[in-house]
Write an enzyme that holds these catalytic residues in place. Sequence first.
Site, PDB file in Angstrom:
ATOM      1  N   HIS A 159       0.852  -1.183   0.000  1.00 26.00           N
ATOM      2  CA  HIS A 159       0.000   0.000   0.000  1.00 26.00           C
ATOM      3  C   HIS A 159       0.889   1.235   0.000  1.00 26.00           C
ATOM      4  CE1 HIS A 159      -3.855  -1.930   1.903  1.00 26.00           C
ATOM      5  NE2 HIS A 159      -4.000  -1.777   0.610  1.00 26.00           N
ATOM      6  N   CYS A 257      -2.402   2.741   9.139  1.00 26.41           N
ATOM      7  CA  CYS A 257      -3.343   1.683   8.776  1.00 26.41           C
ATOM      8  C   CYS A 257      -4.528   1.645   9.733  1.00 26.41           C
ATOM      9  CB  CYS A 257      -2.646   0.327   8.761  1.00 26.41           C
ATOM     10  SG  CYS A 257      -1.571   0.070   7.343  1.00 26.41           S
TER      11      CYS A 257
END
Length: 283
Positions: A159, A257
């Site tokens: 990511h 996150c």
Amino acid sequence: MCPPTYFDVVYEINPWMDLGVPVDASRALAQWEHLRATYEAHGHRVDVIDPVPGLPDMVYAANGGVVVGGRALAARFTYPERRPEGAAYERWLAAAGAGITSLGQATEQNEGEGDLLLAGDVMLAGTGFRTSRAAHAEVAALFGLEVVTLELVDPRYYHLDTALAVLDGGTSPATIAYLREAFSPASQAELAERYPDAVLATPEDAAVLGLNVVSDGRHVFLTDRATGLHDRLRERGFEPVGVDLSELLKGGGSVKCCTLELRPATVPSTTTTTAVLDEEARA
């Protein structure tokens, strides 16, 4: 934020996950609670979404969607194990109120703020492992933003928010930090041209997810293990706030996150976040 009530490593969909390494559920919850308390101690309000049984990765709230100017787009996940999270976050965003309007779920493969990081008036958008290039075009159309595609090439940094951090979106250009080696040569050149004064992270700091940060433009919340990055942030005038999220690292996530930032259409009278709405958005 979403508490890690059901957090566990029960499948492997990124290089950080290892079915042979047990998760200490009580320690994960304590670390998550400490992160929440740390945000609140720095003047931010944290809204909490209820976890759903059977969705162990729902704790990684950043992946649930993206909110800009009060318009919220929920994620459409790549792996079937996580796909139900998109619907759960869409329901929460649709009911959030407080200047938030849901646009529903993305039609293209899109993992929210995992790959979509707002840097001032530009959306930096990762691709290569999770979020598709078609999703970048969808985001540009829905939000009316310039979207800059950045190709990730190292599976450890699957990511964008594991390889790049927006430190201050109020400067022009925004102040960012990133790991050069995580990007393709073309994307390295793009970043170098746009952000010549960026903080360059070392592989050692990136390897503990040191770039997985939340910043309010002054305080940078990040893992306590990225000590070299802490030093470079101080040199640039930021205040690093170290947090131990080692248990949640076992699933491939850290501070960012666990944090979905809300940017409502109207500015409330008090600081608020879902994870964290930065102070800059309230200026």
